[in-house]
Design an enzyme around this catalytic site. Structure first.
Site, PDB file in Angstrom:
ATOM      1  N   ASP A 128      41.621  49.008   1.401  1.00  0.00           N
ATOM      2  CA  ASP A 128      42.441  47.968   0.772  1.00  0.00           C
ATOM      3  C   ASP A 128      43.825  48.532   0.487  1.00  0.00           C
ATOM      4  O   ASP A 128      43.964  49.540  -0.215  1.00  0.00           O
ATOM      5  CB  ASP A 128      41.767  47.512  -0.529  1.00  0.00           C
ATOM      6  CG  ASP A 128      42.332  46.189  -1.042  1.00  0.00           C
ATOM      7  OD1 ASP A 128      43.184  45.602  -0.359  1.00  0.00           O
ATOM      8  OD2 ASP A 128      41.911  45.758  -2.127  1.00  0.00           O
ATOM      9  N   ASP A 143      45.631  42.832   4.623  1.00  0.00           N
ATOM     10  CA  ASP A 143      45.700  44.144   3.980  1.00  0.00           C
ATOM     11  C   ASP A 143      44.343  44.708   3.581  1.00  0.00           C
ATOM     12  O   ASP A 143      44.262  45.598   2.742  1.00  0.00           O
ATOM     13  CB  ASP A 143      46.585  44.057   2.731  1.00  0.00           C
ATOM     14  CG  ASP A 143      46.037  43.104   1.672  1.00  0.00           C
ATOM     15  OD1 ASP A 143      45.140  42.304   2.006  1.00  0.00           O
ATOM     16  OD2 ASP A 143      46.500  43.160   0.517  1.00  0.00           O
ATOM     17  N   GLU A 144      43.289  44.236   4.217  1.00  0.00           N
ATOM     18  CA  GLU A 144      41.947  44.642   3.765  1.00  0.00           C
ATOM     19  C   GLU A 144      40.962  44.562   4.922  1.00  0.00           C
ATOM     20  O   GLU A 144      40.998  43.629   5.721  1.00  0.00           O
ATOM     21  CB  GLU A 144      41.523  43.700   2.635  1.00  0.00           C
ATOM     22  CG  GLU A 144      40.185  43.981   2.013  1.00  0.00           C
ATOM     23  CD  GLU A 144      39.851  42.959   0.943  1.00  0.00           C
ATOM     24  OE1 GLU A 144      38.837  43.162   0.234  1.00  0.00           O
ATOM     25  OE2 GLU A 144      40.574  41.939   0.805  1.00  0.00           O
TER      26      GLU A 144
END
Length: 410
Positions: free
Chosen positions: A29, A123-124
């Site tokens: 993350d 973003d993960e």
């Protein structure tokens, strides 16, 4: 790059140096991704509170740097509130193109270590590195190397949780934020999990938590030790089985490399309520173009067009219509969306949204034309626009009505 001290789980239940045997799952993350990208390309912002989001009076915070968070600024809060809480912060409008570029590069780093990458958002992601040990070492070693590379290549940090299951890996990364690495050994799962509050369990929001607390259930351990009758009386049979399994560290889900979204959508919140039919029509046109372009980029088509209408008192309507044939064309999405808006808007609008649902993989295949359809039509036009937009930006080709509006504004 270290690890923050956990607030709920005991520190000896997880850490960066513990045994990762039987722990093939990584949850990676990015830390305050949008804000971090802005800081990386503007080094003068380092150490300052940075807030990214809509800058209008009704804007919403998309990301806040960790320097802004002590002032009570967090994502999804109204920008007006963020400005009051931290007036000295640097406020920036989102740069989607740059975030997408960095995201693709980061995901490419992940793919170098394993083909089993499940992207959850820009973003993960979850990674299964169980088959990567011979080439790259243990899961913990891979996690450390990924963190080093992301920072070296993009100037941003990420936090990684390493565990036997997706659920525990995600919890580990949450506990280790920001800029951390945490391993939850397979034999310490319950020691890590049980001290956490019930809201740590997927599916337990504030309403469900309130119901569970009335039964005296405060921690994950309480859920794990509750009777089936207690849980079923609170959340029902299906949800009780789900919560009981998670509370006991059970999560059979594997990392899924193919993920089809349920819908593609775009929406806008107006700075001031809009009643003008022509302005609403142009807004619906812009949103329809965005939705269709995203569908084509994802190689999906949708059977249902839906609109979201929100008024100043936050009353929200959703209306939809199912098409005869699935589509990824802005022209077809707009035709239906405009009709739905015209038929259902009864007073000034605060927010308008367009959504394409019932998605299926188009496979990039061509369309079967009808006998009376031209050899080249709107699909060719919109795909040509996609090509130009990718090369020169989304504003290079627009409908005349939107261009006229921009000239008028200037």
């Amino acid at each position: 790059m270290g690890r923050t001290t956990p607030s709920a789980a005991t520190s000896d239940s997880f850490g960066p140096d513990l045994d990762d045997t039987g722990c093939p799952i990584l949850h990676v993350d990015m830390d305050a991704f949008f804000a971090s990208v802005e800081i990386a390309r503007r080094p003068a912002l380092r150490g300052k509170p940075v807030v990214v989001g809509g800058l209008g009076p009704r804007g919403v915070v998309s990301a806040a740097s960790y320097e802004a968070r002590p002032y009570g600024v967090n994502s999804a809060m109204p920008m007006a509130v963020a400005r009051k809480r931290c007036p000295h912060a640097v406020f920036l409008h989102p740069d989607g193109r740059e975030y997408s570029r960095v995201s693709k590069s980061v995901m490419a780093i992940f793919a170098e270590y394993t083909p089993l990458v499940e992207k959850l958002s820009v973003d993960e992601a979850f990674l299964d590195v169980g088959g990567s040990a011979r080439l790259f070492g243990s899961a913990r070693a891979i996690a450390a190397e990924i963190r080093t590379r992301v920072h070296a290549e993009h100037g941003i940090t990420c936090t990684v949780g390493v565990a036997a299951t997706k659920f525990i890996a995600k919890l580990a990364s949450t506990q280790a934020k920001p800029d951390g690495l945490a391993v939850v050994p397979r034999d310490r799962i319950l020691g890590f999990l049980h001290p956490l509050p019930i809201t740590a369990l997927w599916g337990v929001g504030e309403k469900t938590a309130a119901v569970l607390r009335r039964l005296g259930l405060e921690t994950v351990a309480d859920i794990a030790h509750a009777t089936q009758r207690q849980l079923e009386s609170a959340v029902g049979k299906a949800s009780s089985a789900h919560l009981y399994a998670l509370a006991n560290g059970l999560d059979p889900r594997s990392v899924e490399t193919t993920r089809v979204d349920k819908s593609v959508s775009a929406e806008v919140t107006f700075d001031a309520d809009v009643a003008d039919a022509d302005e609403l029509r142009k807004t619906v046109l812009r949103l329809s173009r965005q939705v269709a372009a995203r569908a084509r980029k994802a190689a999906v088509t949708g059977r249902t067009v839906a609109v979201k209408i929100r008024y100043s008192d936050f009353t929200t309507l959703s209306r939809s219509r199912t098409l005869i044939e699935p589509t990824d064309l802005a022209k077809e999405v707009y035709t239906v969306a405009a009709e739905l808006v015209t038929a259902n808007v009864t007073r000034p609008v605060r927010l308008i949204g367009v959504r394409l649902e019932g998605l299926a993989d188009s496979g990039g295949r061509g369309w079967q034309p009808t006998l009376d359809s031209p050899e080249h039509g709107w699909r060719d036009v919109e795909r040509a626009i996609d090509t130009l937009s990718d090369r020169y930006g989304s504003r290079i080709v627009r409908p005349a009505s939107l261009l006229e509006e921009e000239v008028k504004d200037r």
